[in-house]
Design a protein around this motif. Sequence first.
Motif, mmCIF file in Angstrom:
data_model
loop_
_atom_site.group_PDB
_atom_site.id
_atom_site.type_symbol
_atom_site.label_atom_id
_atom_site.label_comp_id
_atom_site.label_asym_id
_atom_site.label_seq_id
_atom_site.Cartn_x
_atom_site.Cartn_y
_atom_site.Cartn_z
ATOM 1 N N LEU A 165 -30.330 -11.393 -38.582
ATOM 2 C CA LEU A 165 -31.675 -11.253 -39.148
ATOM 3 C C LEU A 165 -31.882 -12.181 -40.340
ATOM 4 N N VAL A 166 -30.853 -12.313 -41.164
ATOM 5 C CA VAL A 166 -30.961 -13.156 -42.355
ATOM 6 C C VAL A 166 -30.988 -14.627 -41.974
ATOM 7 N N THR A 167 -30.086 -15.052 -41.098
ATOM 8 C CA THR A 167 -30.010 -16.466 -40.736
ATOM 9 C C THR A 167 -30.949 -16.842 -39.601
ATOM 10 N N LYS A 168 -31.574 -15.855 -38.987
ATOM 11 C CA LYS A 168 -32.507 -16.041 -37.868
ATOM 12 C C LYS A 168 -31.878 -16.782 -36.693
ATOM 13 N N ASP A 169 -30.592 -16.532 -36.480
ATOM 14 C CA ASP A 169 -29.865 -17.085 -35.343
ATOM 15 C C ASP A 169 -29.527 -15.966 -34.382
ATOM 16 N N LYS A 170 -29.352 -16.338 -33.117
ATOM 17 C CA LYS A 170 -28.869 -15.369 -32.147
ATOM 18 C C LYS A 170 -27.351 -15.377 -32.190
ATOM 19 N N TYR A 171 -26.799 -14.188 -32.104
ATOM 20 C CA TYR A 171 -25.346 -14.085 -32.102
ATOM 21 C C TYR A 171 -24.848 -14.141 -30.676
ATOM 22 N N ARG A 172 -23.847 -14.946 -30.465
ATOM 23 C CA ARG A 172 -23.225 -15.042 -29.148
ATOM 24 C C ARG A 172 -21.772 -14.642 -29.275
ATOM 25 N N GLY A 173 -21.256 -14.116 -28.219
ATOM 26 C CA GLY A 173 -19.858 -13.682 -28.227
ATOM 27 C C GLY A 173 -19.742 -12.168 -28.346
ATOM 28 N N GLY A 174 -20.646 -11.453 -27.709
ATOM 29 C CA GLY A 174 -20.635 -10.000 -27.780
ATOM 30 C C GLY A 174 -19.401 -9.378 -27.152
ATOM 31 N N MET A 175 -18.884 -9.988 -26.098
ATOM 32 C CA MET A 175 -17.686 -9.449 -25.453
ATOM 33 C C MET A 175 -16.464 -9.610 -26.359
ATOM 34 N N LYS A 176 -16.428 -10.689 -27.096
ATOM 35 C CA LYS A 176 -15.340 -10.896 -28.035
ATOM 36 C C LYS A 176 -15.365 -9.808 -29.112
ATOM 37 N N LEU A 177 -16.557 -9.475 -29.589
ATOM 38 C CA LEU A 177 -16.731 -8.400 -30.561
ATOM 39 C C LEU A 177 -16.286 -7.066 -29.976
ATOM 40 N N PHE A 178 -16.659 -6.821 -28.739
ATOM 41 C CA PHE A 178 -16.293 -5.576 -28.076
ATOM 42 C C PHE A 178 -14.781 -5.446 -27.950
ATOM 43 N N TYR A 179 -14.116 -6.485 -27.511
ATOM 44 C CA TYR A 179 -12.666 -6.423 -27.330
ATOM 45 C C TYR A 179 -11.929 -6.335 -28.669
ATOM 46 N N CYS A 180 -12.397 -7.053 -29.673
ATOM 47 C CA CYS A 180 -11.749 -6.983 -30.989
ATOM 48 C C CYS A 180 -11.877 -5.587 -31.585
ATOM 49 N N SER A 181 -13.075 -5.015 -31.494
ATOM 50 C CA SER A 181 -13.264 -3.674 -32.054
ATOM 51 C C SER A 181 -12.478 -2.633 -31.261
ATOM 52 N N LEU A 182 -12.367 -2.811 -29.955
ATOM 53 C CA LEU A 182 -11.574 -1.893 -29.147
ATOM 54 C C LEU A 182 -10.094 -1.966 -29.516
ATOM 55 N N CYS A 183 -9.596 -3.166 -29.718
ATOM 56 C CA CYS A 183 -8.185 -3.319 -30.110
ATOM 57 C C CYS A 183 -7.926 -2.734 -31.492
ATOM 58 N N LEU A 184 -8.804 -3.015 -32.446
ATOM 59 C CA LEU A 184 -8.644 -2.443 -33.784
ATOM 60 C C LEU A 184 -8.755 -0.921 -33.751
ATOM 61 N N GLY A 185 -9.712 -0.415 -32.974
ATOM 62 C CA GLY A 185 -9.873 1.028 -32.839
ATOM 63 C C GLY A 185 -8.660 1.671 -32.189
ATOM 64 N N ALA A 186 -8.074 0.993 -31.206
ATOM 65 C CA ALA A 186 -6.876 1.523 -30.546
ATOM 66 C C ALA A 186 -5.714 1.602 -31.521
ATOM 67 N N ILE A 187 -5.532 0.587 -32.313
ATOM 68 C CA ILE A 187 -4.426 0.569 -33.279
ATOM 69 C C ILE A 187 -4.604 1.660 -34.331
ATOM 70 N N VAL A 188 -5.810 1.743 -34.897
ATOM 71 C CA VAL A 188 -6.062 2.753 -35.933
ATOM 72 C C VAL A 188 -6.037 4.154 -35.333
ATOM 73 N N GLY A 189 -6.632 4.342 -34.152
ATOM 74 C CA GLY A 189 -6.659 5.654 -33.516
ATOM 75 C C GLY A 189 -5.279 6.176 -33.175
ATOM 76 N N ILE A 190 -4.439 5.331 -32.616
ATOM 77 C CA ILE A 190 -3.067 5.737 -32.305
ATOM 78 C C ILE A 190 -2.298 6.034 -33.586
ATOM 79 N N GLY A 191 -2.526 5.212 -34.604
ATOM 80 C CA GLY A 191 -1.863 5.447 -35.882
ATOM 81 C C GLY A 191 -2.255 6.768 -36.517
ATOM 82 N N VAL A 192 -3.549 7.082 -36.509
ATOM 83 C CA VAL A 192 -4.028 8.339 -37.079
ATOM 84 C C VAL A 192 -3.514 9.527 -36.264
ATOM 85 N N ASN A 193 -3.541 9.405 -34.948
ATOM 86 C CA ASN A 193 -3.089 10.492 -34.088
ATOM 87 C C ASN A 193 -1.633 10.855 -34.365
#
Length: 133
Positions: A65-93
């Motif tokens: 919104l600030v830079t008025k650009d479209k963001y590309r690479g949504g799948m990369k974001l999805f996989y990175c957040s899934l990996c980080l969530g998996a690491i933190v979730g397993i650690g917390v569990n």
Amino acid sequence: MIRTLLSLLLILVSSYTSYATIKPLLLPIEQIDKVLFSNLALPFIATWGIAFFSIMSFFLSVKSLVTKDKYRGGMKLFYCSLCLGAIVGIGVNYANYFLVIEPNDMFECPKKIGYKKNLMREYVSDLSLCEKL
């Protein structure tokens, strides 16, 4: 704008559920009566994965919104957040298990009193804390 509001809503919901999973680690060990644990850690992975994804998507949507650009690479974001969530979730569990359940000598609610859940197991310090279904 809609993506930003949606990600803010997801942040609120996922931060509440993430806090519920990490709360036994933050409280003094004497105050804890009931702890959830999962051998597979799938609920924890999902909870923390959604939390990381919603926070990352919020910052990226504000940036776009600030830079008025479209963001590309949504799948990369999805996989990175899934990996980080998996690491933190397993650690917390497993931190809940090794730092809260074992030192408190908690035990799993027995199935013979009608307690049964598929993924999550409740560990309690007193048998009267087990819910009957």
